[in-house]
Write a protein that holds these residues in place. Structure first.
Motif, short mmCIF file in Angstrom:
data_model
loop_
_atom_site.label_atom_id
_atom_site.label_comp_id
_atom_site.label_asym_id
_atom_site.label_seq_id
_atom_site.Cartn_x
_atom_site.Cartn_y
_atom_site.Cartn_z
N THR A 130 -13.29 2.58 -1.96
CA THR A 130 -12.76 1.95 -0.90
C THR A 130 -11.67 1.22 -0.98
O THR A 130 -10.52 1.07 -0.52
N ALA A 131 -11.75 0.23 -1.93
CA ALA A 131 -10.67 -0.69 -2.35
C ALA A 131 -9.53 0.10 -2.81
O ALA A 131 -8.34 -0.24 -2.30
N ILE A 132 -9.71 1.33 -3.76
CA ILE A 132 -8.65 1.93 -4.30
C ILE A 132 -8.11 2.71 -3.25
O ILE A 132 -7.00 2.90 -3.06
N SER A 133 -8.68 3.29 -2.21
CA SER A 133 -8.15 4.04 -1.13
C SER A 133 -7.38 3.12 -0.03
O SER A 133 -6.23 3.57 0.33
N ALA A 134 -7.73 1.87 -0.08
CA ALA A 134 -6.90 0.78 0.78
C ALA A 134 -5.67 0.52 -0.17
O ALA A 134 -4.48 0.66 0.55
N MET A 135 -5.52 0.50 -1.21
CA MET A 135 -4.36 0.37 -2.04
C MET A 135 -3.25 1.35 -1.99
O MET A 135 -2.23 1.19 -1.88
N VAL A 136 -4.04 2.72 -1.96
CA VAL A 136 -3.24 3.83 -1.91
C VAL A 136 -2.64 3.78 -0.63
O VAL A 136 -1.24 4.14 -0.34
N ALA A 137 -3.20 3.44 0.54
CA ALA A 137 -2.69 3.58 1.99
C ALA A 137 -1.54 2.37 2.00
O ALA A 137 -0.55 2.73 2.68
N ILE A 138 -1.86 1.30 1.47
CA ILE A 138 -0.82 0.11 1.52
C ILE A 138 0.48 0.60 0.76
O ILE A 138 1.52 0.26 1.20
N ILE A 139 0.25 1.20 -0.34
CA ILE A 139 1.51 1.78 -1.04
C ILE A 139 2.39 2.63 -0.32
O ILE A 139 3.68 2.49 -0.21
N LEU A 140 1.58 3.82 0.05
CA LEU A 140 2.20 4.96 0.95
C LEU A 140 3.11 4.39 1.99
O LEU A 140 3.86 4.95 2.54
N VAL A 141 2.41 3.28 2.95
CA VAL A 141 3.10 2.74 4.12
C VAL A 141 4.34 1.90 4.01
O VAL A 141 5.25 2.27 4.35
N ASN A 142 4.46 1.66 2.74
CA ASN A 142 5.68 0.71 2.28
C ASN A 142 6.43 1.97 1.67
O ASN A 142 7.77 1.76 2.10
N VAL A 143 6.04 2.71 0.88
CA VAL A 143 7.03 3.63 0.02
C VAL A 143 7.73 4.57 1.11
O VAL A 143 8.93 4.98 0.90
#
Length: 467
Positions: A130-143
């Motif tokens: 779940t923590a990894i999925s949150a980090m993936v989402a954060i990165i993609l929203v910004n990128v």
């Protein structure tokens, strides 16, 4: 006559009549695929494609028609829900007994003294992914630049009340509500599945203690529950056989009820969410490879369950199929599958309680003028991960997770800044739920490998026809 057609029969317009006829033809096509003994996984794929074609086709043909938008959409939704929604309710109807019986017998039959280690590994995987999925989402929203786009919109009155109710709970209160004050209320509500699991643990511990003390009076109760479990499993097998027909209606209804225009209006948000889902599916492949498993084989065998999760939008409703897939196709031990399966419908759902609230957290923070730095992102991942505990896996779960997250980072009052997103919630909920269920199966496999109880021979077997 008009009253009969519009209020009783709910077929008062030509678009409704045509749509119902098309659904009937689609069901007939699915019956033909069964008669031709097409593999169950292929039938699921056919159902998915048929549902998309029907939904998009009907909306393209009638979408600009005023009668269709004012009357037909609602009537079509009612008829399609009769097929798709009824099936989902049949599955959800069995969810509480499945959760109780699965957890009860996992604890009762657990051999050895390492149950604490087993539980720790399970929670570490569920919350870690779940923590990894949150980090993936954060990165993609910004990128992708999504963070700079507006998503403000009105929120329905019903959702406003729901959000308000959750917002009034403090963090301790939120988790305190997991303990029920009435055992029958817990069993009567799918939203209280984690409470049912807690009750199962308490009863199993007591039953285990009584057995160890030679109290034979408990044996008839245990035998009765084992019989109930076999009966429940038999009922579920029969229900699951009609899954392909339901998927056609579920997918088509999701598209028709929302309309293509509303989907296009928020295509950026939808694209980033599904991109996050795709990246997480790649992460799962890496995880499986690290424990010596062929990830392609996993997706071949997990595909029908993933499609059902996608269509039904219910992790809890998919639970019986999830457990069956883990045990009978992926070689997961019954102990691991029956423990992680139910637990993952309330803890660490990677899509609804990971990707989605993380995306909203970034978007709301940007709209509120919060500085988006590493400290903020660390807080967001922490809140998302902790908030994913105790989120029931039924449609609408993501709203709860998002509310908990925004309150946790102190931005609950800015919910309306992402209000437009909830207008297309069913579209994004399909991807979120599929990710929830896939993450559950992957976590179970990894834990089972760690525990040394995985049947790799069964995992490596070729996919056979289940229908």
């Amino acid at each position: 006559m008009n009253n009969f057609l519009s209020n009783f029969l709910k077929i008062s317009t030509v678009p409704t009549l045509i749509s119902v006829a098309i659904l009937a033809i689609a069901i007939w096509i699915m019956l033909l695929t069964k008669k031709k003994k097409m593999k169950f996984s292929n039938r699921m794929l056919v159902a998915l494609i048929l549902g998309i074609v029907i939904g998009v086709g009907i909306d393209l043909i009638f979408g600009k028609n005023e009668v269709f938008n004012n009357i037909s959409r609602q009537e079509i939704s009612i008829w399609y829900y009769l097929v798709g929604g009824t099936f989902v309710k049949l599955i959800q109807m069995m969810a509480v007994p499945i959760v109780f019986l699965s957890v009860f017998f996992v604890i009762l039959d657990f051999e050895g003294k390492n149950i604490k280690g087993f539980t720790f590994k399970t929670l570490a995987l569920l919350l870690g992914t779940t923590a990894i999925s949150a980090m993936v989402a954060i990165i993609l929203v910004n990128v992708t630049g999504l963070v700079n786009k507006p998503f403000a919109g009105d929120i329905s009155e019903g959702m406003t009340e729901r959000i308000s109710g959750i917002s009034q709970l403090s963090f301790p209160q939120y988790f305190g509500d997991i303990v029920p004050n009435n055992i029958f209320n817990a069993f009567a509500n799918n939203g209280g599945v984690i409470s049912v699991a807690l009750i199962a643990v308490l009863f199993a511990i007591s039953a285990k203690f009584l057995k160890s003390k030679g109290k034979t009076e408990i044996n008839p109760v245990i035998d009765f529950l084992r019989g109930v479990q076999k009966l429940v499993n038999s009922v579920l097998i029969n229900i699951i056989k009609i899954m392909p027909y339901a998927i056609v209606a579920l997918i088509a209804n999701t598209i028709i009820s929302k309309g293509i225009d509303s989907i296009i209006a928020l295509i950026g948000f939808i694209a980033v969410l599904y991109l996050s889902v795709f990246v997480m599916l790649l992460v799962y492949m890496i995880m499986l490879s690290m424990v010596g498993l062929n990830s392609v084989q996993f997706y071949k065998k997990a595909f029908p369950t993933m499609i059902f999760a996608f269509s039904s939008r219910s992790s809890l409703g998919t639970l019986p199929q999830t457990i069956d897939t883990m045990v009978n196709k992926l070689g997961v031990s019954e102990r691991t599958a029956n423990f992680i399966g139910p637990l993952s419908t309330t803890v660490g759902m990677n899509g609804c309680a990971g990707v989605f609230p993380a995306m909203l957290g970034v978007l709301v923070a940007q709209a509120a003028g919060v500085e988006l730095n590493l400290a903020f992102y660390f807080l967001l991942v922490l809140v998302v991960t902790l908030g994913s505990i105790g989120i029931a896996g039924v449609p609408g779960t993501a709203t709860v997770a998002a509310t908990v997250t925004l309150n946790g980072i102190g931005l609950g009052q800015y919910f309306s800044s992402v209000g437009s997103v909830f207008g297309i919630d069913p579209i994004i909920d399909m991807g979120r739920t599929m990710l929830n269920v896939t993450g559950s199966m992957v976590s179970a496999l990894v834990v089972d490998r760690w525990e040394g109880t995985h049947n790799k021979e069964k995992y490596d077997e070729e996919v056979i026809d289940e229908d």
